[in-house]
Design an enzyme around this catalytic site. Structure first.
Site, PDB file in Angstrom:
ATOM      1  N   PHE A   1      12.443   5.853   3.146  1.00  0.00           N
ATOM      2  CA  PHE A   1      11.672   5.713   1.902  1.00  0.00           C
ATOM      3  C   PHE A   1      10.866   6.977   1.608  1.00  0.00           C
ATOM      4  CE2 PHE A   1       8.086   4.521  -0.712  1.00  0.00           C
ATOM      5  CZ  PHE A   1       8.659   3.705  -1.672  1.00  0.00           C
TER       6      PHE A   1
ATOM      7  N   GLY B   1      14.023  -1.370  -1.462  1.00  0.00           N
ATOM      8  CA  GLY B   1      14.362  -0.959  -2.820  1.00  0.00           C
ATOM      9  C   GLY B   1      13.671  -1.762  -3.905  1.00  0.00           C
TER      10      GLY B   1
ATOM     11  N   CYS C   1     -14.757 -15.198   1.912  1.00  0.00           N
ATOM     12  CA  CYS C   1     -14.254 -14.387   3.028  1.00  0.00           C
ATOM     13  C   CYS C   1     -15.168 -14.544   4.253  1.00  0.00           C
ATOM     14  CB  CYS C   1     -14.183 -12.921   2.607  1.00  0.00           C
ATOM     15  SG  CYS C   1     -13.620 -11.811   3.905  1.00  0.00           S
TER      16      CYS C   1
ATOM     17  N   ASP D   1       4.224  -5.593   4.334  1.00  0.00           N
ATOM     18  CA  ASP D   1       3.328  -4.475   4.623  1.00  0.00           C
ATOM     19  C   ASP D   1       2.999  -3.804   3.309  1.00  0.00           C
ATOM     20  OD1 ASP D   1       6.029  -2.960   4.376  1.00  0.00           O
ATOM     21  OD2 ASP D   1       4.516  -1.394   4.378  1.00  0.00           O
TER      22      ASP D   1
ATOM     23  N   HIS E   1     -12.752  -5.194   4.991  1.00  0.00           N
ATOM     24  CA  HIS E   1     -12.787  -6.431   4.196  1.00  0.00           C
ATOM     25  C   HIS E   1     -11.451  -6.695   3.490  1.00  0.00           C
ATOM     26  CE1 HIS E   1     -13.643  -9.277   1.004  1.00  0.00           C
ATOM     27  NE2 HIS E   1     -13.124  -8.385   0.191  1.00  0.00           N
TER      28      HIS E   1
ATOM     29  N   SER F   1      11.981   3.694   8.897  1.00  0.00           N
ATOM     30  CA  SER F   1      13.012   4.643   9.327  1.00  0.00           C
ATOM     31  C   SER F   1      12.760   6.037   8.795  1.00  0.00           C
ATOM     32  CB  SER F   1      14.366   4.172   8.814  1.00  0.00           C
ATOM     33  OG  SER F   1      14.363   4.214   7.394  1.00  0.00           O
TER      34      SER F   1
HETATM   35 ZN   LIG Z   1     -14.877  -9.929   3.631  1.00  0.00          ZN
END
Ligand SMILES: [Zn+2]
Length: 379
Positions: free
Chosen positions: A99, A218, A306, A268, A337, A96
């Site tokens: 923040f 908050g 990974c 996020d 990555h 919004s």
């Molecule tokens: Zn990676």
């Protein structure tokens, strides 16, 4: 088969406190738990929409404050909305602007009407009201818009917390009345600092508006990790089980696992991409500084667990070289990555919840990660 209605959240499985759901939005469905990469200024820094699709990003976040100031509403609307403007066809959530404005401190004046502030770019004066931030987010055509809220810095007095809860509820009611576009869902933001009674009051006042989702705001603003999770867990318990829950500003491996364990669905944070630009690699065994001399001749992948393009094709030695030589490919590959690690973690979490093995999965992840990961910081 009949498609689920827009904004519906199907809770498909639970395991311990963790939840596995599907959120139906105008630009597609989002499988939760889900981490949303942050694209502050209509770009997830250094990455193309194609990269994000390849990574499996389901939804990204953009910032109302930054887009309001630059390029401004008209440029985006004339492009056909934010999706068309930035070339991203999956869901988008915008915050919004609250923040960011509260981070300006000396540059803002707060009243029940809204918040007046000066641009950090050119000093020009602007005002956010509950009505105009909803209108702005709807004009951009985003899938999820956030209600304007009042965030307090911790520690705060009980008077400051009560005032932020009061004003946040007042503004959420006005945001709800200002809605004008069915395909943009409005989420409310629960405030209340670390005070359970204030959190409960804030949650009840927002839940009374029957919004399609709720964020826990908050937090990640100066409290300890233990305080943050005690508050997040308590607040999640005050929210309806059939609506998605979003914890703002969380983005390390350890924090995401802890937050899922609080019963939260959406997250996020700028952490993975900011670290990507500064040479900090996120791995399942803890973060590492890629410029460190120990990596100059380390011909192993950034994270052997990974599956991302960077780990399949490049070594720590190469990444270390790119950063030491100030090559622009370094920040780009490391951002890619770092997001991959968190997006893969979310996919594994979803599977663990579906299989009913969340607790052992989460213990396995947190026991592997080195303690003392860096604190979160939101843009
Ligand atoms: Zn990676």
């Amino acid at each position: 088969m009949i498609a689920p209605p827009l904004g519906s959240f199907a809770l498909r499985a639970t395991s311990g406190n963790a939840r596995r759901g599907t959120l139906t939005l105008a630009h597609g469905t989002v499988e939760t738990p889900c981490f949303m990469p942050v694209g502050t200024a209509a770009t997830v820094k250094g990455l193309t929409p194609g990269d994000l699709t390849e990574l499996g990003a389901q939804i990204i976040l953009a910032n109302t404050y930054h887009l309001w100031l630059r390029p401004g509403r008209e440029v985006i609307v004339d492009a056909g909305g934010l999706h068309a403007f930035m070339g991203w066809d999956r869901p988008i959530l915008t915050d919004s602007g609250g923040f960011q404005v509260f981070s300006l401190e000396s540059r803002r004046i707060l009243s029940d009407a809204g918040v007046r502030f000066r641009s950090h770019l050119d000093g020009s004066e602007h005002e956010f009201t509950p009505e105009n931030v909803v209108a702005f987010q709807e004009a951009l055509g985003v899938d999820i818009a956030m209600a304007l809220d009042v965030c307090v810095k911790l520690p705060a007095t009980s008077e400051e917390i009560d005032e932020s809860v009061r004003r946040t509820s007042l503004w959420a009611q006005r945001c709800a009345r200002a809605r004008n576009r069915e395909t943009t869902l409005l989420f409310g933001i629960v405030q209340g600092g670390l005070d359970h009674e204030a959190r409960q009051r804030s949650a009840q006042e927002l839940v009374a508006l029957d919004l399609p989702g709720y964020a826990i705001g908050g937090l990640s603003v100066g409290e300890t990790r233990e305080e943050m999770y005690a508050t997040a867990r308590f607040t999640a318990g005050q929210l309806p089980p059939d609506k998605p829950r979003y914890l703002m500003g969380v983005g390390t491996v350890r924090d995401l696992v802890s937050a899922i364990d609080c019963g939260i669905d959406l997250f996020d944070c700028v952490y993975p991409t900011r670290c990507g630009r500064t040479g900090r690699a996120i791995t399942r065994a803890g973060d590492l500084s890629i410029r460190n001399a120990t990596f100059v001749r380390d011909y192993t992948p950034l994270d052997p667990t990974c599956h991302c393009f960077v780990c399949q094709n490049h070594t720590r030695a190469y990444l270390s070289h790119l950063f030491r030589a100030d090559e622009m490919l370094g920040p780009r590959l490391l951002s890619y990555h770092n997001l991959a690690v968190l997006i893969q973690l979310m996919a594994e979490a979803r599977t663990a919840i579906e299989r009913g093995v969340w607790v052992s999965f989460s213990e396995g992840v947190t026991n592997r990660e080195a303690p003392g990961a860096a604190p979160n910081t939101e843009a």
